[in-house]
Motif scaffolding. Sequence first.
Motif, mmCIF file in Angstrom:
data_model
loop_
_atom_site.group_PDB
_atom_site.id
_atom_site.type_symbol
_atom_site.label_atom_id
_atom_site.label_comp_id
_atom_site.label_asym_id
_atom_site.label_seq_id
_atom_site.Cartn_x
_atom_site.Cartn_y
_atom_site.Cartn_z
ATOM 1 N N PRO A 176 0.827 -1.210 0.000
ATOM 2 C CA PRO A 176 0.000 0.000 0.000
ATOM 3 C C PRO A 176 0.865 1.266 0.000
ATOM 4 C CG PRO A 176 -0.821 -1.586 1.597
ATOM 5 C CD PRO A 176 0.494 -2.107 1.115
ATOM 6 N N ASP A 177 0.384 2.315 -0.675
ATOM 7 C CA ASP A 177 1.106 3.587 -0.685
ATOM 8 C C ASP A 177 1.283 4.156 0.711
ATOM 9 O OD1 ASP A 177 1.317 3.415 -3.382
ATOM 10 O OD2 ASP A 177 -0.253 4.885 -3.844
ATOM 11 N N SER A 178 0.368 3.800 1.614
ATOM 12 C CA SER A 178 0.406 4.353 2.971
ATOM 13 C C SER A 178 1.332 3.574 3.905
ATOM 14 C CB SER A 178 -1.003 4.364 3.566
ATOM 15 O OG SER A 178 -1.554 3.051 3.585
ATOM 16 N N THR A 179 2.062 2.581 3.375
ATOM 17 C CA THR A 179 2.980 1.835 4.228
ATOM 18 C C THR A 179 4.018 2.788 4.820
ATOM 19 O OG1 THR A 179 2.717 -0.139 2.837
ATOM 20 C CG2 THR A 179 4.625 -0.067 4.308
ATOM 21 N N PRO A 180 4.176 2.839 6.134
ATOM 22 C CA PRO A 180 5.113 3.781 6.746
ATOM 23 C C PRO A 180 6.553 3.560 6.276
ATOM 24 C CG PRO A 180 3.612 2.892 8.391
ATOM 25 C CD PRO A 180 3.406 2.084 7.145
ATOM 26 N N ASP A 181 7.296 4.648 6.144
ATOM 27 C CA ASP A 181 8.693 4.550 5.713
ATOM 28 C C ASP A 181 9.529 3.741 6.699
ATOM 29 O OD1 ASP A 181 8.181 6.039 3.454
ATOM 30 O OD2 ASP A 181 8.731 7.954 4.386
ATOM 31 N N ARG A 182 9.147 3.766 7.975
ATOM 32 C CA ARG A 182 9.967 3.055 8.952
ATOM 33 C C ARG A 182 9.928 1.541 8.748
ATOM 34 N NH1 ARG A 182 6.755 3.664 14.764
ATOM 35 N NH2 ARG A 182 4.762 2.720 14.148
ATOM 36 N N VAL A 183 8.885 1.031 8.081
ATOM 37 C CA VAL A 183 8.852 -0.402 7.762
ATOM 38 C C VAL A 183 9.948 -0.733 6.759
ATOM 39 C CG1 VAL A 183 7.482 -2.243 6.719
ATOM 40 C CG2 VAL A 183 6.393 -0.620 8.284
ATOM 41 N N ARG A 184 10.066 0.084 5.717
ATOM 42 C CA ARG A 184 11.119 -0.144 4.723
ATOM 43 C C ARG A 184 12.501 0.052 5.346
ATOM 44 N NH1 ARG A 184 6.828 2.273 1.915
ATOM 45 N NH2 ARG A 184 6.159 1.108 0.057
ATOM 46 N N CYS A 226 0.762 -16.660 14.091
ATOM 47 C CA CYS A 226 1.285 -16.866 12.747
ATOM 48 C C CYS A 226 0.857 -15.812 11.746
ATOM 49 C CB CYS A 226 0.886 -18.254 12.233
ATOM 50 S SG CYS A 226 -0.882 -18.441 11.933
ATOM 51 N N VAL A 227 -0.359 -15.307 11.840
ATOM 52 C CA VAL A 227 -0.832 -14.305 10.886
ATOM 53 C C VAL A 227 0.054 -13.064 10.943
ATOM 54 C CG1 VAL A 227 -2.757 -12.809 10.273
ATOM 55 C CG2 VAL A 227 -3.185 -15.164 10.959
ATOM 56 N N TYR A 228 0.424 -12.677 12.155
ATOM 57 C CA TYR A 228 1.264 -11.494 12.324
ATOM 58 C C TYR A 228 2.685 -11.751 11.815
ATOM 59 C CZ TYR A 228 -2.515 -9.591 15.139
ATOM 60 O OH TYR A 228 -3.729 -9.119 15.556
ATOM 61 N N TYR A 229 3.238 -12.911 12.150
ATOM 62 C CA TYR A 229 4.585 -13.247 11.687
ATOM 63 C C TYR A 229 4.641 -13.315 10.159
ATOM 64 C CZ TYR A 229 6.276 -14.514 16.386
ATOM 65 O OH TYR A 229 6.682 -14.495 17.700
ATOM 66 N N ALA A 230 3.695 -14.050 9.551
ATOM 67 C CA ALA A 230 3.722 -14.240 8.106
ATOM 68 C C ALA A 230 3.448 -12.936 7.362
ATOM 69 C CB ALA A 230 2.694 -15.307 7.701
ATOM 70 N N THR A 231 2.505 -12.143 7.864
ATOM 71 C CA THR A 231 2.221 -10.855 7.232
ATOM 72 C C THR A 231 3.449 -9.962 7.260
ATOM 73 O OG1 THR A 231 -0.137 -10.919 7.755
ATOM 74 C CG2 THR A 231 0.836 -8.756 7.417
ATOM 75 N N THR A 232 4.082 -9.872 8.407
ATOM 76 C CA THR A 232 5.228 -8.981 8.553
ATOM 77 C C THR A 232 6.402 -9.431 7.695
ATOM 78 O OG1 THR A 232 4.514 -8.483 10.809
ATOM 79 C CG2 THR A 232 6.770 -7.901 10.215
ATOM 80 N N MET A 233 6.674 -10.732 7.658
ATOM 81 C CA MET A 233 7.784 -11.205 6.834
ATOM 82 C C MET A 233 7.520 -10.933 5.357
ATOM 83 S SD MET A 233 9.654 -14.928 6.615
ATOM 84 C CE MET A 233 10.986 -15.161 5.425
ATOM 85 N N THR A 234 6.297 -11.149 4.913
ATOM 86 C CA THR A 234 5.967 -10.891 3.510
ATOM 87 C C THR A 234 6.185 -9.428 3.162
ATOM 88 O OG1 THR A 234 4.303 -12.655 3.610
ATOM 89 C CG2 THR A 234 4.193 -11.152 1.744
ATOM 90 N N VAL A 235 5.754 -8.530 4.049
ATOM 91 C CA VAL A 235 5.922 -7.094 3.804
ATOM 92 C C VAL A 235 7.399 -6.712 3.795
ATOM 93 C CG1 VAL A 235 5.494 -4.800 4.775
ATOM 94 C CG2 VAL A 235 3.651 -6.486 4.695
ATOM 95 N N LEU A 236 8.179 -7.256 4.719
ATOM 96 C CA LEU A 236 9.607 -6.948 4.763
ATOM 97 C C LEU A 236 10.324 -7.464 3.513
ATOM 98 C CD1 LEU A 236 10.392 -7.713 8.517
ATOM 99 C CD2 LEU A 236 10.234 -5.469 7.430
ATOM 100 N N LEU A 237 9.964 -8.665 3.053
ATOM 101 C CA LEU A 237 10.558 -9.190 1.828
ATOM 102 C C LEU A 237 10.223 -8.293 0.635
ATOM 103 C CD1 LEU A 237 9.983 -13.044 2.192
ATOM 104 C CD2 LEU A 237 12.187 -11.873 2.091
#
Length: 744
Positions: free
Chosen positions: A391-399, A453-464
């Motif tokens: 999403p365009d609204s993904t915070p810069d601190r995640v990247r 697991c939902v939180y772990y898998a979601t976060t890893m996918t976004v980080l990748l």
Amino acid sequence: MSTEARERVGSLSTRGPGARTVALVSILVLTGTYLSVLYRVTNVVGGRTTFVGIVAGAFLFATLFGRLLGVRAAVLVTVSLLLGGFVLYVYTLPRSQLELLTPGRIVADTVALLTGLSVLRLTGAGVWAIAIAPGPVFLSWYLAVRRRYVAAVAVGGLTLCLFVLTGDAGELTTLVGVVAGTVAVAAATFDRYGAGVAQVDVVTILLAAMVLSAATVSVVPGAEGTPLLPNRGSPTMEANLVDAQDRISVVGSIRLSPKVRFTVESSDADYWETAAYDRYTGDGWVRTGSTNRYSGRLRGPPGAAETVEQTVTAEDSISILPSAWRPVALEGDVASDAEVTQQGNLRPTRTLREGEQYTVTSRVPLYTSEELRRSSTEYPDEIEERYLQLPDSTPDRVRQRASEIAGDEDNPYDKAVAIETYLEENKRYSLSVNQPSGNTADAFLFEMDAGYCVYYATTMTVLLRSEGVPARFVTGYTPGEQADDETRVVRGLDSHAWVEAYFEDVGWVRFDPTPSGPRETVESTRLTEARQNGEEGIDTDETQTTATPTPTPDPEPTDEEDADTESDSETATPTPSNDTDDSGDATPPPGAVPGADTTTETDEGSSLPTFPPGRTFALGLVALAGLVAGARRTGVTERAYRLLSIQYQGARDDPADDAVRAYRRLEALLERRHRSRRTGETPRAYVESLARTGLDDDARRVSEAYERARYGDGVTREEADEAVAVVDRLVRESTPVLRRLRRN
């Protein structure tokens, strides 16, 4: 000033610029409701700036040329905008989608949209949103500029109705749109006629019927909508995670379900995949694209692979076709009722009955960690477009955090291992969490200490994806409990979510960032508790009934590597184990024992009230508005008011006022029983004319008291009380039901 004169002045005061302003503002609010849906779509898939520019241009064009264009020309412009948008949408579709674009497919997709297919599931959702927006915006604002407010509301209402049907317009958005449309029509009526509550009632009825019909249509079989009256119990996490076929929302705390779902006969243990999701919305996942009928052998992975055959037996009713990745063939009665998603998963079009079997053949990829490290990063365009989306609204601190974790690695495989290890070591596993607001990955990284697991898998996918590695969110089950050499029993508590990253020449490779140790402990505790409590449906004849489930042994390695290489490879292809995970029946409070039956109570021990879901509450308000408008339109409210005004006199006041109120009650009663008082007919003449019908002299004394109170020297307290008592008696005699109730 008389009442009639005051009403006339009041109606005139609503005309003019004030009413026009209210109408225009309300139409803007109505337009904003469906634009907010489209804006969210462009935020998820990209294109927010373009969308805002296109919408602003449509408003400006309608404002500048609203007085110059005729209605026919404006309709022609709108049709041109819609056709041009459709051509643009088709032009931007991937080639694989264009090959499937037949007239039949267009009709089928249109029907699907009108019965609950979310716009976010469209492959080119962002282009579709940008393409569809200018038409209704231009036409509705053009009509508003020309002071055709009702027509403008009709255009906006129909557009909002479309998104109610797709399930993308939430309850608050829908309610705001209905209210804004109603206010706009009311203001338009006042602007033109100075009155017109009846017209407002008609529009309110139509808008309420439109919204409620849309909510009903969106729950037809196969639709995405939520039923108007949801199930009484909280949904299980298994239902939210595994059975949610096209869309997953991240929820808060969960509870495990030990029920046996199916058994698998296979020579190899594996994760039994059910669905893969490619589009991240910030608070959940969507599976895009349409499905195709299963019609024979499917394509396998691009590289070396091992053939694995599995025979699955449903031990309960299930609406999934779990299998090892990647399925290539399906046998059994369900094969004729199966579909293939664009992500490569099998799914049934019906529910499998208890005892029903099917056999699926999978081609499981074979690879080494070194092969994955050498994999090319020149991904196909379709993979990049679909599996690098954020999403365009993904915070810069995640990247920034993704760069801190994996930015020093020079290949996708090592980036994935680094992110997987970071999450395993820095986040605690827990089923008791508060549902975050906003971006789930951002919240899990920076605001939450624990999750499942939902939180772990979601976060890893976004980080990748932040690091340029194509990845997707996957759901299914872990291997389950081993019953014999080749049979595994899979329960609801084995439901799980993990990550798959894409590697050229290999395909999708599994990573599981959720810590396995805590999951195994939680599963063992829940299953032991269920057995001790004698819960039904948690074991088969083959499974053990001891307190501790039988652990699943590690499978044999698939390649010949030295010890260090094998360790790396196991990270890329996680060792299947008897992983627990996260399916549940309700939301336990923090600190509760997983799987325990919990009820939120006050200090006194009484249960707190359960309020209806927001969507049900909003639809209830819409229905109430429609019922009230219908009652007003048909005169029900007026008759009800008059009936109530007849029944009760109210508190005693000035004797003259009491006498006047008593007569008015009498007149309303006589009107219901006989006829209305004619124009010019005095109260005394009216009562005397009804004497022949059996009206007694008491009614005549009430009319005489009224005349003295209004036109004579007044009445005493005793005379007023007598008039009230007479009318009370006549009311009781004319209403047998009330008479019996009062006697009781």
